[in-house]
Design a protein around this motif. Structure first.
Motif, PDB file in Angstrom:
ATOM      1  N   TRP A  10      46.888  43.826  44.574  1.00 42.47           N
ATOM      2  CA  TRP A  10      46.013  45.013  44.583  1.00 42.47           C
ATOM      3  C   TRP A  10      46.672  46.216  43.918  1.00 42.47           C
ATOM      4  CZ3 TRP A  10      43.446  45.509  50.123  1.00 42.47           C
ATOM      5  CH2 TRP A  10      42.596  44.414  50.327  1.00 42.47           C
ATOM      6  N   LYS A  11      47.960  46.144  43.675  1.00 44.70           N
ATOM      7  CA  LYS A  11      48.704  47.282  43.110  1.00 44.70           C
ATOM      8  C   LYS A  11      48.453  48.529  43.966  1.00 44.70           C
ATOM      9  CE  LYS A  11      48.031  45.127  38.643  1.00 44.70           C
ATOM     10  NZ  LYS A  11      48.248  45.191  37.224  1.00 44.70           N
ATOM     11  N   MET A  12      48.390  49.700  43.357  1.00 42.16           N
ATOM     12  CA  MET A  12      48.190  50.945  44.137  1.00 42.16           C
ATOM     13  C   MET A  12      46.717  51.334  44.075  1.00 42.16           C
ATOM     14  SD  MET A  12      50.324  54.515  43.850  1.00 42.16           S
ATOM     15  CE  MET A  12      49.291  55.262  42.597  1.00 42.16           C
ATOM     16  N   GLY A  96      59.652  41.646  40.755  1.00 39.57           N
ATOM     17  CA  GLY A  96      59.834  41.633  39.302  1.00 39.57           C
ATOM     18  C   GLY A  96      58.544  41.738  38.519  1.00 39.57           C
ATOM     19  N   HIS A  97      57.507  42.289  39.153  1.00 39.54           N
ATOM     20  CA  HIS A  97      56.274  42.519  38.375  1.00 39.54           C
ATOM     21  C   HIS A  97      56.627  43.379  37.163  1.00 39.54           C
ATOM     22  CE1 HIS A  97      52.304  43.911  37.244  1.00 39.54           C
ATOM     23  NE2 HIS A  97      51.826  42.881  37.913  1.00 39.54           N
ATOM     24  N   SER A  98      55.941  43.158  36.058  1.00 37.13           N
ATOM     25  CA  SER A  98      56.317  43.882  34.827  1.00 37.13           C
ATOM     26  C   SER A  98      56.186  45.392  35.000  1.00 37.13           C
ATOM     27  CB  SER A  98      55.472  43.408  33.653  1.00 37.13           C
ATOM     28  OG  SER A  98      54.126  43.725  33.884  1.00 37.13           O
ATOM     29  N   TYR A 168      54.173  33.410  35.862  1.00 40.75           N
ATOM     30  CA  TYR A 168      54.318  33.764  34.450  1.00 40.75           C
ATOM     31  C   TYR A 168      53.205  34.741  34.089  1.00 40.75           C
ATOM     32  CZ  TYR A 168      53.762  33.665  29.444  1.00 40.75           C
ATOM     33  OH  TYR A 168      53.604  34.065  28.129  1.00 40.75           O
ATOM     34  N   GLU A 169      53.615  35.940  33.694  1.00 41.79           N
ATOM     35  CA  GLU A 169      52.630  36.974  33.357  1.00 41.79           C
ATOM     36  C   GLU A 169      52.986  37.594  32.008  1.00 41.79           C
ATOM     37  OE1 GLU A 169      50.572  38.498  37.107  1.00 41.79           O
ATOM     38  OE2 GLU A 169      52.347  39.709  36.837  1.00 41.79           O
ATOM     39  N   PRO A 170      52.384  37.101  30.930  1.00 41.81           N
ATOM     40  CA  PRO A 170      52.641  37.741  29.635  1.00 41.81           C
ATOM     41  C   PRO A 170      52.165  39.193  29.705  1.00 41.81           C
ATOM     42  CG  PRO A 170      50.809  36.167  29.481  1.00 41.81           C
ATOM     43  CD  PRO A 170      51.373  36.040  30.856  1.00 41.81           C
ATOM     44  N   ILE A 174      48.324  41.559  30.800  1.00 42.61           N
ATOM     45  CA  ILE A 174      48.128  42.173  32.120  1.00 42.61           C
ATOM     46  C   ILE A 174      47.268  43.421  32.001  1.00 42.61           C
ATOM     47  CG2 ILE A 174      49.256  43.297  34.081  1.00 42.61           C
ATOM     48  CD1 ILE A 174      51.671  41.535  33.623  1.00 42.61           C
ATOM     49  N   GLY A 175      46.130  43.385  32.673  1.00 46.23           N
ATOM     50  CA  GLY A 175      45.236  44.546  32.718  1.00 46.23           C
ATOM     51  C   GLY A 175      44.617  44.886  31.378  1.00 46.23           C
ATOM     52  N   THR A 176      44.716  44.008  30.411  1.00 47.59           N
ATOM     53  CA  THR A 176      44.220  44.314  29.071  1.00 47.59           C
ATOM     54  C   THR A 176      42.892  43.628  28.779  1.00 47.59           C
ATOM     55  OG1 THR A 176      45.402  42.396  28.200  1.00 47.59           O
ATOM     56  CG2 THR A 176      46.561  44.518  28.114  1.00 47.59           C
ATOM     57  N   GLY A 214      47.469  37.427  34.219  1.00 41.35           N
ATOM     58  CA  GLY A 214      47.127  38.158  32.997  1.00 41.35           C
ATOM     59  C   GLY A 214      45.646  38.031  32.742  1.00 41.35           C
ATOM     60  N   SER A 215      44.873  39.009  33.286  1.00 41.03           N
ATOM     61  CA  SER A 215      43.421  39.053  33.078  1.00 41.03           C
ATOM     62  C   SER A 215      42.694  37.781  33.519  1.00 41.03           C
ATOM     63  CB  SER A 215      43.112  39.397  31.610  1.00 41.03           C
ATOM     64  OG  SER A 215      43.642  40.674  31.306  1.00 41.03           O
ATOM     65  N   VAL A 216      43.187  37.175  34.616  1.00 38.27           N
ATOM     66  CA  VAL A 216      42.427  36.069  35.211  1.00 38.27           C
ATOM     67  C   VAL A 216      41.185  36.667  35.867  1.00 38.27           C
ATOM     68  CG1 VAL A 216      42.410  34.270  36.989  1.00 38.27           C
ATOM     69  CG2 VAL A 216      44.477  34.654  35.625  1.00 38.27           C
ATOM     70  N   VAL A 235      46.651  37.649  40.403  1.00 40.07           N
ATOM     71  CA  VAL A 235      45.487  38.326  39.848  1.00 40.07           C
ATOM     72  C   VAL A 235      45.484  39.803  40.225  1.00 40.07           C
ATOM     73  CG1 VAL A 235      42.969  38.270  39.732  1.00 40.07           C
ATOM     74  CG2 VAL A 235      44.243  36.159  40.232  1.00 40.07           C
ATOM     75  N   GLY A 236      45.380  40.673  39.235  1.00 41.94           N
ATOM     76  CA  GLY A 236      45.324  42.104  39.499  1.00 41.94           C
ATOM     77  C   GLY A 236      43.882  42.578  39.614  1.00 41.94           C
ATOM     78  N   GLY A 237      43.326  43.076  38.505  1.00 36.95           N
ATOM     79  CA  GLY A 237      42.011  43.719  38.502  1.00 36.95           C
ATOM     80  C   GLY A 237      40.923  42.921  39.202  1.00 36.95           C
ATOM     81  N   ALA A 238      40.821  41.644  38.904  1.00 38.40           N
ATOM     82  CA  ALA A 238      39.723  40.844  39.463  1.00 38.40           C
ATOM     83  C   ALA A 238      39.903  40.573  40.959  1.00 38.40           C
ATOM     84  CB  ALA A 238      39.590  39.522  38.701  1.00 38.40           C
TER      85      ALA A 238
HETATM   86  C1  PEP Z   1      48.936  41.590  37.664  1.00 42.28           C
HETATM   87  O1  PEP Z   1      48.951  42.767  37.977  1.00 42.28           O
HETATM   88  O2  PEP Z   1      49.789  40.829  38.120  1.00 42.28           O
HETATM   89  C2  PEP Z   1      47.885  41.128  36.766  1.00 42.28           C
HETATM   90  C3  PEP Z   1      47.954  39.921  36.280  1.00 42.28           C
HETATM   91  O3  PEP Z   1      46.884  42.031  36.492  1.00 42.28           O
HETATM   92  P1  PEP Z   1      45.474  41.684  35.777  1.00 42.28           P
HETATM   93  O4  PEP Z   1      44.928  40.453  36.471  1.00 42.28           O
HETATM   94  O5  PEP Z   1      44.633  42.887  36.011  1.00 42.28           O
HETATM   95  O6  PEP Z   1      45.769  41.412  34.354  1.00 42.28           O
END
Ligand code: PEP
Length: 253
Positions: A10-12, A96-98, A168-170, A174-176, A214-216, A235-238
Motif C-alpha cells: 500500500w506504500k504511504m 529493499g523496495h526500490s 523482482y521489480e524492474p 513500478i507505478g509507470t 511492476g504495474s501488475v 502489487v502497488g497501485g492495483a
Molecule cells: C510496488 O510498489 O512494489 C509496485 C510494484 O508498484 P506498482 O504495482 O504500482 O507498479
C-alpha cells in the motif's frame, strides 16, 4: 510445494477509514486459495495491528511491514524494528523496495543487515531487487540483479535462504503502467533461480518463491503468474483497488 503469494504494497496511501473499507472488501470476497497460496498485506505501520486483527481466522492471509531497521531497539527515532513487528504477530516484512533504495539510500550492505534482523525475529523478508531503465537499456540487467542478490543475501545459510521470498521489480515498471512482458519476467525469474541454484543448489532454489512486481493489474496478473518461475506478485497501485486486487489473488495459479 513452492509458495505462491499475492502481496499488496500500500506504500504511504489511505486514511484509516479507507484502509478499513479496503480490507473489508478484500476479506469478504470468496477465494479458492490452496494451502500453498498466500495473501500478504504490507499496510502502513499505523494500521498493522488493526489489519492483523481484521485477518485473524483467515488462514491464508498475513500482514507485512513495509520496512524494518537494522537494529533491534535503541535510540533510533522514527524507526521500527523487526522485533517490534514480530511482537505484534506480523509475519512478513518488505525489504529493499526500490523506493527505499532510491529515497532513503538503502544499500545492498544495509539490506543484508535488515534481512538478518527479519530472520532473527522470525519474519519472512520479501527481498526486492530489480534494475533501473538505464541498465535494462544497456542489456546488463542480469548482472545487476545478480549483484543485488549476492551482496545482500549470499551471506545467509542454506537454511536461512529458504525462509526468504524474492520480489523482482524492474524499476522502470513500478507505478509507470509499463509492465514487463510475461516473457521478460520469466527470463529474469529463471535467471534469479539459476543464480540461487549456483550458490545453494537446485533443490533449494526451486523452493524459493520469486514474485514479480511492476504495474501488475487484475487484467494482466493471470498471464504473468502463469509463467513457470513466477510465483505471484508484489502489487502497488492495483492493491489499493479492491476489485483489482481480488482478481490478482484469483490469478494465483
Ligand atoms: C510496488 O510498489 O512494489 C509496485 C510494484 O508498484 P506498482 O504495482 O504500482 O507498479
Amino acid at each position: 510445494m513452492r509458495q505462491q503469494i499475492a502481496a499488496a504494497n500500500w506504500k504511504m496511501n489511505l486514511t484509516f477509514d479507507q484502509a478499513g473499507n479496503l480490507l473489508d472488501e478484500i476479506l469478504k470476497a470468496p477465494n479458492q486459495l490452496q494451502p500453498h497460496q498466500k495473501v500478504v498485506l504490507a499496510v502502513p505501520f499505523p494500521y498493522l495491528q488493526f489489519a492483523q486483527n481484521k485477518i485473524s481466522g483467515k488462514v491464508n492471509f498475513f500482514t507485512a511491514g513495509q520496512n524494518c531497521y537494522t537494529k533491534s531497539r535503541g535510540a533510533f527515532t522514527g524507526e521500527t524494528s523487526a522485533e517490534m513487528l514480530h511482537s505484534i504477530g506480523i509475519g512478513y516484512v518488505v525489504l529493499g523496495h526500490s523506493e527505499r533504495r532510491e529515497y532513503f539510500g538503502e544499500s545492498n550492505a544495509m539490506l543484508e543487515e535488515k534481512v538478518s534482523m527479519a530472520l532473527t525475529y522470525g519474519l519472512t523478508p520479501v527481498f526486492c531487487c530489480g534494475e533501473p531503465l538505464s541498465v535494462r537499456e544497456a542489456g546488463t540487467q542480469n548482472a545487476y540483479v545478480e549483484q543485488q542478490l549476492k551482496e545482500s543475501l549470499f551471506g545467509f545459510s542454506e537454511e536461512q535462504i529458504q525462509k526468504i521470498v524474492i520480489a523482482y521489480e524492474p524499476i522502470w515498471a513500478i507505478g509507470t503502467g509499463k509492465t514487463a512482458t510475461a516473457a521478460q519476467a520469466q527470463e529474469m525469474h529463471a535467471h534469479i533461480r539459476s543464480v540461487l541454484a549456483g550458490q545453494y543448489g537446485k533443490a533449494v532454489a526451486d523452493e524459493i518463491p520469486v514474485l514479480y512486481g511492476g504495474s501488475v493489474k487484475g487484467s494482466n496478473a493471470k498471464e504473468i503468474f502463469s509463467q513457470p518461475d513466477v510465483d505471484g506478485g508484489l502489487v502497488g497501485g492495483a492493491s489499493l483497488i479492491a476489485a483489482d486486487f481480488i482478481q490478482i489473488i484469483d490469478a494465483l495459479k
